[in-house]
Design a protein around this motif. Structure first.
Motif, PDB file in Angstrom:
ATOM      1  N   THR A  52      47.951  49.418  40.190  1.00  0.00           N
ATOM      2  CA  THR A  52      47.494  48.842  41.454  1.00  0.00           C
ATOM      3  C   THR A  52      48.595  49.048  42.221  1.00  0.00           C
ATOM      4  O   THR A  52      48.666  49.191  43.645  1.00  0.00           O
ATOM      5  CB  THR A  52      47.442  47.277  41.047  1.00  0.00           C
ATOM      6  OG1 THR A  52      46.243  47.272  40.004  1.00  0.00           O
ATOM      7  CG2 THR A  52      46.970  46.573  42.417  1.00  0.00           C
ATOM      8  N   ASP A 146      39.677  49.412  42.253  1.00  0.00           N
ATOM      9  CA  ASP A 146      40.702  49.311  41.090  1.00  0.00           C
ATOM     10  C   ASP A 146      39.884  48.681  39.926  1.00  0.00           C
ATOM     11  O   ASP A 146      38.957  48.010  40.188  1.00  0.00           O
ATOM     12  CB  ASP A 146      41.619  48.226  41.814  1.00  0.00           C
ATOM     13  CG  ASP A 146      43.069  48.136  40.881  1.00  0.00           C
ATOM     14  OD1 ASP A 146      43.064  48.938  40.062  1.00  0.00           O
ATOM     15  OD2 ASP A 146      44.014  47.408  41.391  1.00  0.00           O
ATOM     16  N   GLU A 147      40.518  48.523  38.951  1.00  0.00           N
ATOM     17  CA  GLU A 147      39.785  48.249  37.684  1.00  0.00           C
ATOM     18  C   GLU A 147      38.440  48.679  37.495  1.00  0.00           C
ATOM     19  O   GLU A 147      37.444  48.184  37.077  1.00  0.00           O
ATOM     20  CB  GLU A 147      39.991  46.901  37.494  1.00  0.00           C
ATOM     21  CG  GLU A 147      41.532  46.264  37.655  1.00  0.00           C
ATOM     22  CD  GLU A 147      41.704  44.935  37.288  1.00  0.00           C
ATOM     23  OE1 GLU A 147      40.708  44.354  36.587  1.00  0.00           O
ATOM     24  OE2 GLU A 147      42.947  44.281  37.466  1.00  0.00           O
TER      25      GLU A 147
END
Ligand SMILES: Nc1ncnc2c1ncn2[C@@H]1O[C@H](COP(=O)(O)OP(=O)(O)O)[C@@H](O)[C@H]1O
Ligand SMILES: [Mg+2]
Length: 357
Positions: A52, A146-147
């Motif tokens: 991140t 993200d993720e």
């Protein structure tokens, strides 16, 4: 002046260090023609390696080049989130249609429900409209997801859209996720073009990078730290970004203005009590039961451990052992320091697990 370290996830640190190649190549892709392969990049690595942070650092850097980051955490409503976040991040550059927020008002028993009408407008058409406006003004958009996790209808639709318009609009894609989650996205046949993304694996920072990072971060505050103490923190962190922040934070907290090695040892001891709950447990959550049998077995042995000893301890046959060894290596949890041996990558993981055996 407060503590300059941030031992938490998803925040851009005060001092960001390393990862220069990844950042340079992605920015190069933005400056290059639309077909540049870096314009679809995926960053992977274990939790706490700084995925991140890289997304956010690149997000900051791209602004100079006329690109705007649209950062979203992958959740259920991915398409809506991308749309909302694009509007939010680019609001100065797009014409806002008047928001028809009237919902559920009854006029002479006729119920007007504008929100439904808006939702029926296809996501693709709405995005197309936004991106045409931005591309016209020569503004680029980088979708930062993200993720990332596999098997999502929204991700498939987004990927299809991205693939269709990657040349027509000024857009790029930057994803981040833990390895097996990214793998499951890449193996999805429907979005096979994603497999051609540039894949970048984040590992540990080097010893010299770690020392510079620690020294620079301390120098943002009024507290002074000796070289010996910097070396000690760097060594204990093993170059693992999250641990550098955690150890640095506790040392700063527990020390007076002139930090020597004794105070540093005390701070590191304090930090060690949090490593289990704030890092190791989170990494364990991402692993399967058999992964865990493997690593608990490894924790029980003297490391680096001989593969044959590990086979004996876990009672895995050679095939199974090799399969899990590859998986965990890819996950950034174990590595092979030499042929026939395995060891943990993440500092303190062995100690934590063996206490729980
Ligand atoms: N290159 C770096 N330099 C300094 N600190 C970093 C770096 N990468 C990560 N960190 C710090 O490590 C911690 C974990 O980073 P994060 O990006 O949340 O990890 P991930 O997303 O991989 O789980 C954060 O506190 C972050 O500020
Ligand atoms: Mg993260």
């Amino acid at each position: 002046m407060g503590n300059p370290f941030y031992p938490s996830y998803g925040i851009l640190p005060k001092v960001f260090l390393g990862r220069e190649d990844i950042i340079r190549e992605f920015l190069y892709g933005l400056e290059n023609a639309p077909g540049d392969p870096n314009r679809s990049t995926a960053i992977t690595g274990a939790r706490g390696t700084g995925k991140t942070a890289v997304l956010k650092e690149i997000g900051k850097e791209m602004l100079r080049l006329g690109w705007i980051p649209v950062y979203v955490l992958m959740k259920n409503e991915l398409l809506d989130d991308i749309y909302e976040e694009t509007i939010h991040s680019c609001k100065e550059h797009i014409k806002q249609e008047s928001k028809r927020k009237v919902t559920g008002i009854s006029l002479f028993q006729v119920s007007i429900n504008w929100e439904n009408i808006e939702q029926e407008e296809r996501w693709e058409a709405k995005m197309h409209n936004l991106l045409s406006q931005l591309t016209e003004k020569s503004i680029g958009v980088v979708f930062e997801i993200d993720e990332v996790q596999g098997n999502s209808e929204d991700l498939r639709r987004f990927a299809a859209f991205f693939q269709q318009y990657r040349e027509a609009f000024k857009i790029a894609l930057l994803m981040a996720g833990i390895p097996h989650q990214l793998d499951s996205v890449f193996s999805d046949k429907v979005i096979s073009f994603l497999r051609r993304s540039r894949l970048k694996q984040l590992g540990l920072l080097s010893a010299s990078e770690s020392k510079i990072l620690i020294r620079k971060t301390f120098s943002l505050s009024h507290k002074h730290i000796t070289e010996e103490a910097v070396d000690f923190i760097a060594e204990k962190s093993g170059g693992f970004p999250y641990l550098i922040q955690l150890l640095g934070y506790e040392v700063w907290e527990s020390a007076a203005d002139d930090i020597d090695i004794e105070q540093t040892r005390a701070g590191v001891n304090k930090a060690e009590t949090y490593i289990g709950s704030s890092l190791i447990e989170l990494i364990l959550q991402d692993l399967s039961l058999t992964d865990k049998d493997f690593i608990y077995g490894l924790a029980a042995l003297r490391t680096p451990a001989k593969v044959s000893d590990l086979m004996e301890y876990t009672r895995f046959d050679r095939n199974k052992l090799n399969q899990y060894r590859r998986r965990l290596d890819r996950e950034g949890v174990i590595y092979s320091p030499e042929r026939g041996y395995v060891d943990f990558v993440i500092p303190y993981m062995k100690e934590y697990l063996s206490e729980r055996l």
